[in-house]
Design a protein around this motif. Structure first.
Motif, PDB file in Angstrom:
ATOM      1  N   ALA A  54       0.867  -1.176   0.000  1.00  0.00           N
ATOM      2  CA  ALA A  54       0.000   0.000   0.000  1.00  0.00           C
ATOM      3  C   ALA A  54       0.903   1.224   0.000  1.00  0.00           C
ATOM      4  O   ALA A  54       2.128   1.108   0.147  1.00  0.00           O
ATOM      5  CB  ALA A  54      -0.902  -0.018   1.236  1.00  0.00           C
ATOM      6  N   LEU A  90      -8.633   7.854   2.212  1.00  0.00           N
ATOM      7  CA  LEU A  90      -8.334   6.497   1.755  1.00  0.00           C
ATOM      8  C   LEU A  90      -8.834   6.359   0.329  1.00  0.00           C
ATOM      9  O   LEU A  90     -10.042   6.512   0.074  1.00  0.00           O
ATOM     10  CB  LEU A  90      -9.003   5.465   2.663  1.00  0.00           C
ATOM     11  CG  LEU A  90      -8.809   4.002   2.302  1.00  0.00           C
ATOM     12  CD1 LEU A  90      -7.328   3.623   2.279  1.00  0.00           C
ATOM     13  CD2 LEU A  90      -9.578   3.108   3.261  1.00  0.00           C
ATOM     14  N   ASN A  91      -7.911   6.146  -0.588  1.00  0.00           N
ATOM     15  CA  ASN A  91      -8.249   6.005  -2.007  1.00  0.00           C
ATOM     16  C   ASN A  91      -9.086   7.174  -2.517  1.00  0.00           C
ATOM     17  O   ASN A  91     -10.050   7.007  -3.250  1.00  0.00           O
ATOM     18  CB  ASN A  91      -8.949   4.668  -2.272  1.00  0.00           C
ATOM     19  CG  ASN A  91      -8.064   3.494  -1.921  1.00  0.00           C
ATOM     20  OD1 ASN A  91      -6.853   3.537  -2.115  1.00  0.00           O
ATOM     21  ND2 ASN A  91      -8.655   2.451  -1.373  1.00  0.00           N
ATOM     22  N   ASP A  96      -3.960  -0.048  -1.896  1.00  0.00           N
ATOM     23  CA  ASP A  96      -4.624   1.107  -1.269  1.00  0.00           C
ATOM     24  C   ASP A  96      -3.663   2.272  -1.126  1.00  0.00           C
ATOM     25  O   ASP A  96      -2.444   2.089  -1.029  1.00  0.00           O
ATOM     26  CB  ASP A  96      -5.171   0.749   0.117  1.00  0.00           C
ATOM     27  CG  ASP A  96      -6.486   0.015   0.058  1.00  0.00           C
ATOM     28  OD1 ASP A  96      -7.136   0.001  -1.007  1.00  0.00           O
ATOM     29  OD2 ASP A  96      -6.881  -0.574   1.091  1.00  0.00           O
ATOM     30  N   GLU A  97      -4.244   3.465  -1.086  1.00  0.00           N
ATOM     31  CA  GLU A  97      -3.472   4.699  -0.911  1.00  0.00           C
ATOM     32  C   GLU A  97      -4.102   5.485   0.244  1.00  0.00           C
ATOM     33  O   GLU A  97      -5.286   5.799   0.203  1.00  0.00           O
ATOM     34  CB  GLU A  97      -3.531   5.502  -2.197  1.00  0.00           C
ATOM     35  CG  GLU A  97      -2.827   6.830  -2.117  1.00  0.00           C
ATOM     36  CD  GLU A  97      -2.948   7.575  -3.426  1.00  0.00           C
ATOM     37  OE1 GLU A  97      -2.245   7.222  -4.378  1.00  0.00           O
ATOM     38  OE2 GLU A  97      -3.770   8.517  -3.486  1.00  0.00           O
TER      39      GLU A  97
END
Length: 78
Positions: free
Chosen positions: A2, A50-51, A67-68
């Motif tokens: 991530a 988040l995303n 995920d980012e």
């Protein structure tokens, strides 16, 4: 993996704009970071996305593969 994204002054503190991390609970990820950075990331005025979606509840976040998680510091202007 991530990614953690650091914006504004948080990028200066982290020394980078982004960092790849193992997927898992955010609490574990932050515990593995430099303590001074983790304290700044958990500041009450720092928001997380988040995303691309702003989070209202910061508890129980688990990052999955790809995920980012972006950390957004307070913005000041004049």
């Amino acid at each position: 993996m991530a990614r953690l994204i650091f914006l504004g002054r948080l990028e200066d503190i982290a020394g980078t704009g982004e960092m790849s991390v193992a997927s898992g609970p955010v609490e574990h990820i932050l515990a593995a970071l430099d303590p001074a950075l983790a304290v700044q990331l958990l500041g009450e005025k720092v928001r997380m996305a988040l995303n691309g979606r702003l989070l209202t509840d910061m508890g129980g976040i688990v990052l999955g593969e790809g995920d980012e998680l972006a950390f957004l510091p307070p913005v000041s202007g004049g």
